[in-house]
Design a protein around this motif. Structure first.
Motif, PDB file in Angstrom:
ATOM      1  N   GLY A  42       0.719  -1.130  -0.227  1.00  0.00           N
ATOM      2  CA  GLY A  42       0.341  -0.046  -0.002  1.00  0.00           C
ATOM      3  C   GLY A  42       0.449   0.889   0.121  1.00  0.00           C
ATOM      4  N   ASP A  43       2.257   1.000  -0.008  1.00  0.00           N
ATOM      5  CA  ASP A  43       2.392   2.162  -0.790  1.00  0.00           C
ATOM      6  C   ASP A  43       3.179   2.816  -1.427  1.00  0.00           C
ATOM      7  OD1 ASP A  43       4.803   4.064   0.439  1.00  0.00           O
ATOM      8  OD2 ASP A  43       6.530   2.681   1.141  1.00  0.00           O
ATOM      9  N   ALA A  44       2.076   3.744  -1.941  1.00  0.00           N
ATOM     10  CA  ALA A  44       2.155   3.536  -3.759  1.00  0.00           C
ATOM     11  C   ALA A  44       3.302   5.034  -4.006  1.00  0.00           C
ATOM     12  CB  ALA A  44       0.924   4.823  -3.412  1.00  0.00           C
ATOM     13  N   GLN A  45       3.392   5.426  -2.780  1.00  0.00           N
ATOM     14  CA  GLN A  45       4.915   6.569  -2.924  1.00  0.00           C
ATOM     15  C   GLN A  45       6.278   5.418  -2.960  1.00  0.00           C
ATOM     16  OE1 GLN A  45       5.183   9.386  -0.512  1.00  0.00           O
ATOM     17  NE2 GLN A  45       3.405  10.813  -0.868  1.00  0.00           N
ATOM     18  N   LYS A  46       6.783   4.521  -2.738  1.00  0.00           N
ATOM     19  CA  LYS A  46       7.198   4.649  -2.901  1.00  0.00           C
ATOM     20  C   LYS A  46       7.328   3.198  -3.831  1.00  0.00           C
ATOM     21  CE  LYS A  46      10.565   0.415  -1.006  1.00  0.00           C
ATOM     22  NZ  LYS A  46      10.499  -0.957   0.609  1.00  0.00           N
TER      23      LYS A  46
END
Length: 91
Positions: A42-46
């Motif tokens: 769920g870590d879209a930026q990474k």
């Protein structure tokens, strides 16, 4: 086994190229896995940061003929859509 000098040289070249191509494919697969793991976490930026790196490596592999250009485009498209999907869920 090669019988001529040119066949011996061809064997040496093929060995070097095979190992180089294998290394590139391995790096690309690892980067793709990192993008997918970031998306599932769920870590879209990474995931976006990892995608930028893998897109560059995929394009280079496609330009060198290590991967088929259509496979490169398909993989990038699928990763991008997974990232967009994760953004919609996380926001």
């Amino acid at each position: 086994m090669p019988r001529t000098k040119s066949a011996e040289k061809r064997l040496r070249q093929n060995t070097v190229r095979r190992l180089r191509n294998r290394a590139v494919k391995s790096v690309v697969r690892t980067q793709i896995r990192k993008v997918r793991e970031s998306v599932t976490a769920g870590d879209a930026q990474k995931a976006e940061a990892e995608y930028r790196e893998v897109a560059k490596k995929l394009d280079q592999a496609g330009a060198r003929g290590i991967l088929h250009p259509n496979k490169v485009a398909r993989t990038k498209s699928r990763l991008q859509s997974a990232i967009k999907k994760a953004k919609g869920v996380s926001t």
